[in-house]
Design an enzyme around this catalytic site. Structure first.
Site, short mmCIF file in Angstrom:
data_model
loop_
_atom_site.label_atom_id
_atom_site.label_comp_id
_atom_site.label_asym_id
_atom_site.label_seq_id
_atom_site.Cartn_x
_atom_site.Cartn_y
_atom_site.Cartn_z
N PRO A 179 0.69 -1.43 -0.03
CA PRO A 179 -0.07 0.01 -0.04
C PRO A 179 0.74 1.16 -0.06
O PRO A 179 1.98 1.34 0.50
CB PRO A 179 -0.95 -0.02 1.35
N GLY A 180 0.44 2.29 -0.48
CA GLY A 180 1.12 3.69 -0.61
C GLY A 180 2.04 3.71 -1.53
O GLY A 180 2.60 4.88 -1.53
N VAL A 181 2.28 2.92 -2.52
CA VAL A 181 3.34 2.99 -3.52
C VAL A 181 2.78 3.65 -4.63
O VAL A 181 3.74 3.94 -5.75
CB VAL A 181 3.98 1.69 -3.91
N GLY A 182 1.76 4.06 -4.84
CA GLY A 182 1.01 4.68 -6.11
C GLY A 182 0.44 4.12 -7.24
O GLY A 182 0.34 4.34 -8.24
N LYS A 183 -0.09 2.83 -6.59
CA LYS A 183 -0.76 2.01 -7.94
C LYS A 183 -1.99 2.67 -8.45
O LYS A 183 -2.34 2.88 -9.67
CB LYS A 183 -1.06 0.70 -7.30
N THR A 184 -2.91 3.02 -7.35
CA THR A 184 -4.05 3.90 -7.93
C THR A 184 -3.65 5.32 -8.89
O THR A 184 -4.29 5.57 -9.79
CB THR A 184 -4.94 4.38 -6.90
N SER A 213 10.80 -18.78 4.24
CA SER A 213 11.99 -17.62 4.11
C SER A 213 12.77 -17.56 5.31
O SER A 213 13.75 -16.96 5.23
CB SER A 213 11.51 -16.58 3.29
N LYS A 217 12.58 -6.81 0.82
CA LYS A 217 13.26 -7.31 1.94
C LYS A 217 14.64 -6.62 2.05
O LYS A 217 15.01 -6.13 3.30
CB LYS A 217 13.65 -8.80 1.93
#
Length: 854
Positions: free
Chosen positions: A383-388, A742, A785
């Protein structure tokens, strides 16, 4: 009116609040229900009621129902109308709403409001009687031939007869109105005629408030006279054709409209016939394909034969209206200027090179091939990386309309594909062509059946959506040119059938440098504008922005960063507003300037202020611009939320740092182990999933099998680490569920540190899956990561050898600051995790070279 006891309405009535019209006794009105309290009234009272009493509600006019049920009710109009809900029609498009057909019974006065939620209920006093009305002759005799009420009644009746006589008596609705004038009691005529003639809501409200019958006649008679004069003027000014023997009908259902002409093409056709004629012209002019046109004409034919009182009438009419509004042959013209698109994307978004390149590729191919089908893109990232916002920018780049919908919580296929009585809110709202955003396709519980149902053409299938058929329209509609863009935080929960139809583009988290650049290019100017500030009033240096990022917002995106900047702007806005107030009141600023302001404290705010950054004793306007330094930042945002704690927690054997991926981005994860005397039991805590528990047992088994090689002992020095020893492995943040393979290499390192008594390096973090033979297998989310490790101040990162190719996605400045160790087996992991290496197999087993004999 007769004073004999008659039918009584309930003393307590649920209230329906409306501001769109006025319901009068004896009339019928359609009321649209969309607000929260009115929706609760329909659902809990009308739809669940089983008796006639449950359908009687109180309609309060001139009162707006608040949008949300948490808001207080406004002052209620004192007089309302008790009504009988004879029809309830519901729809889910464009949003859930109901339409009520209500017949007015009588007036009532609100005596006391009993409750406000979930819908208002009031104690009421009935003002009109519901017993058998007296006949016109009996009322005239009771009032007396010379009485004022009798005279008003007579004049009103004569005016009503004159009005109806000016209309075409061959029309059934006019003839019926004429018969009603003779059959209805005179005391009901003011309400009935006032609801039919053309009047404003204010005038109808005055009639409703006229509790006295005499006052009611006086309020309504001028309205009737005005209507007659309007018709007289219309008849004088109208120019008839020589061969026109038809009269002008100026009446509609529920009202007389001066100046509104209706041409009667056949006997018995009323205003509804003219309305359906207009609808028929729209259907034929919509330029829809022949199959859709045939369906519409068939439904239109049914509509003409259907009385309005039938529930199917409103459904059929809404269906035809929607079919007419659909853009069967309309589409926007794409803007295919590659250079302009590149400039626009670069100005709207920093970084995101892969997404920008894909959009430019689409534009270039579309420029060369105009019939290219719209791709189905899926942006996956935290969330919050600018997809929309990227989706919105793509629509702007193409010059297309932009629509979006959130699929989180949608679990019914009919919500998207519609059914026989419910519009497909998703398709029918987006096909205005041609950019549509599906938010969180991985959040819907049954996304595969929603978007890829097996029984008909799929929405998100470029090979089939050229003839998409939803269950409401039931005709094919071309969606092949729609540019669908889906967003998701993870692909793990997207069904394979749906994932196979989409082109997945990973949107990774940002580095600290990228966040600083985004903040100063986009976030800070936007927040300044939103809070009415200018750069001359507030300045946030880059080192302050770095402090916000590292100490207050440890995230993959920039959403929390923007909130913190907004908090700073609000605090500064208070200072600026107080400064304006002091200036207007001509306060002396010199005496109230804080001590030390000449050293910069007056610009940034003094320490010891309230958490919102407002000084209680501030009496002078601050110096401009207000510069936010680290002291002012702490005053406004409070103590640091995150600290660089990696080195502090690795002070004992049995602790190591792992790297985890979450839908919110990458995270560092501490793993702790301790041992005590026992029977060789392994205890795991920290909300671990089945896969992570299996990794812990794998790590324990591998270490026991290689204990002599790595000189690992139990508490009494024995060669079996579990003999007479219990092991407790814990993952802090126990309230958060953790799973995945992992963390295998981290568990091995933690247990090796515990059994050997050696400290793991404090600047190392690791990730990787393990096997029982000691191999290190690749894992996902490497970029997220690594960025999390970089944010936490880690200097060395251990990753699987087969993930070395993923390092190309890491920004160059981050790669320079980190030491990457790629490991193919656990021996390499342990050597890199401990200072001076780890004692192990000096000569690893060499497998014999096998030569093919073929």
């Amino acid at each position: 009116m007769s004073s004999n006891s008659g039918i009584q309405i309930p003393s307590r009535l649920p209230l329906l609040l409306t501001h769109e019209g006025v319901l009068l006794p004896g009339s019928t009105m359609r009321i649209s229900v969309e607000t929260a309290r009115n929706m609760h009234l329909v659902k809990n009272r009308l739809l669940k009621g089983t008796s006639l009493k449950s359908t009687i509600i109180g309609v309060i006019p001139n009162t707006r129902d608040p949008e949300h049920d948490t808001e207080d009710l406004p002052t209620l109009h004192s007089i309302g109308t008790a009504g009988l809900a004879v029809q309830v029609v519901g729809s889910n498009w464009p949003k859930p709403h109901y339409t009520l057909l209500i017949t007015g019974l009588c007036r009532f006065r609100v005596a006391q409001l009993l409750k406000e939620g979930p819908f208002p209920v009031a104690e009421v006093e009935q003002l009109d009687k519901l017993e058998q009305y007296t006949s016109p002759e009996e009322m005239s005799e009771a009032a007396g031939p010379e009485g004022e009420l009798g005279e008003l009644s007579k004049r009103f009746y004569q005016a009503a007869v004159q009005l109806v006589g000016m209309l075409d008596m061959s029309v059934p609705v006019v003839a019926k109105l004429r018969r009603l004038l003779d059959s209805l009691p005179r005391e009901t005529l003011p309400d009935v005629l006032a609801s039919m003639i053309h009047t404003s809501n204010k005038e109808k409200l005055q009639v409703l408030d006229a509790v006295s019958l005499e006052e009611r006649f006086k309020k309504t008679l001028p309205l009737l006279t005005r209507q007659i004069e309007g018709l007289k003027l219309l008849q004088k000014t109208r120019k008839l054709r020589p061969d026109d023997n038809k009269r002008v009908l100026a009446v509609r259902k529920g009202g007389v409209l001066p100046g509104h002409q209706f041409s009667l093409d056949e006997e018995g056709e009323d205003e509804d016939g003219d309305d359906t004629a207009v609808l028929e012209r729209k259907v034929k002019g919509a330029n829809m394909p022949q199959p859709a046109l045939r369906v519409c004409l068939k439904e239109l034919k049914r509509l003409k034969k259907m009385p309005q009182s039938m529930p199917e009438y409103a459904l059929t009419r809404n269906y035809l209206d929607l079919m007419v509004e659909l853009p069967w042959s309309k589409s926007t013209t794409d803007c295919l200027d590659i250079h302009a698109a590149r400039v626009l994307l670069d100005s709207d978004h920093y970084a995101m090179e892969k997404l920008k390149r894909r959009v430019l590729e689409y534009l270039a191919v579309r420029q060369l091939k105009s019939t290219l089908k719209g791709p189905i893109l899926c942006f996956v990232g935290p969330p919050g990386v600018g997809k929309t916002s990227v989706g919105r920018s793509i629509a702007r780049t193409l010059g297309r309309e932009f629509h979006r919908i959130a699929l989180g919580g949608v679990c019914d296929q009919s919500d998207i594909r519609g059914h026989t009585q419910c519009k497909c809110f998703y398709i029918c709202s987006c096909i205005m062509k041609y950019a549509f955003l599906l938010l969180c396709v991985n959040c819907a519980p049954n996304t595969e059946s929603l978007l890829c149902p097996p029984d008909s053409h799929q929405v998100l299938d470029p090979e089939q959506n050229h003839s998409f058929t939803d269950h409401y329209l039931n005709v094919a509609f071309d969606l092949s040119q729609v540019l669908f863009i889906a967003t998701a935080n993870s692909t793990a929960t997207i069904p394979p059938a749906l994932l196979d139809r989409m082109e997945v583009l990973q949107v990774q988290g940002y580095t600290q440098e990228e966040k600083v650049e985004i903040a100063h290019r986009h976030l800070i100017p936007h927040q300044l504008e939103q809070h009415g500030l200018t750069p001359q009033q507030l300045q946030i240096p880059q080192d302050t922005t770095q402090d916000i990022i590292s100490k207050y917002t440890r995230e993959a995106g920039v959403r929390s960063l923007e909130r913190k900047i907004g908090a700073i702007c609000r605090a500064v806005a208070v200072k600026v507003a107080e400064g304006h107030t002091v200036t207007k009141s001509e306060a002396a600023p010199a005496e109230s300037t804080p001590q030390g302001a000449e050293h910069g404290e007056g610009k940034r705010g003094r320490r010891g202020e309230e958490p919102d950054g407002v000084s209680a004793d501030m009496a002078a306007p601050p110096d401009m611009p207000i510069v936010i330094d680290h002291i002012a930042l702490k005053d406004i945002l409070g103590p640091h939320v995150f600290e660089m704690e990696v080195s502090e927690r690795l002070t004992l054997p049995g602790v190591a740092v792992g790297l985890a991926w979450t839908p919110l981005g990458g995270e560092i994860m501490f793993v702790e182990a301790s041992r005590m005397e026992g029977e060789g039991q392994l205890t795991l805590t920290g909300q671990l999933g089945d896969v992570m528990k299996e990794s812990a047992h794998l790590a324990m088994s591998w270490l026991r099998s290689n204990a002599k090689t790595y000189q690992l002992t139990n508490m009494v020095g024995g060669s079996d680490p579990l003999e007479g020893t219990d092991i407790h492995l814990h993952f802090p943040a126990g309230a958060v569920t953790k799973d995945g393979p992992s963390a295998g290499v981290t568990m091995v390192t933690v247990l090796a540190s515990l059994f050997s008594g050696r400290l793991v390096r404090s600047d190392v973090a690791m990730t990787g899956e393990i096997t029982l033979r000691g191999l290190v297998l690749p894992v996902g989310g490497i970029k997220d990561k690594v960025l999390a490790a970089h944010r936490a101040g880690v200097k060395r990162v251990i990753i699987p050898k087969r993930n070395e190719k993923d390092l190309e996605e890491i920004p160059a400045n981050v790669r320079v600051e980190l030491d990457f160790v790629t490991a193919s087996n656990l021996d390499e992991v342990l050597n890199a995790a401990f200072d001076g290496g780890f004692p192990g197999m000096s000569n690893p087993l060499t497998l014999p070279h096998i030569v093919s004999k073929l």
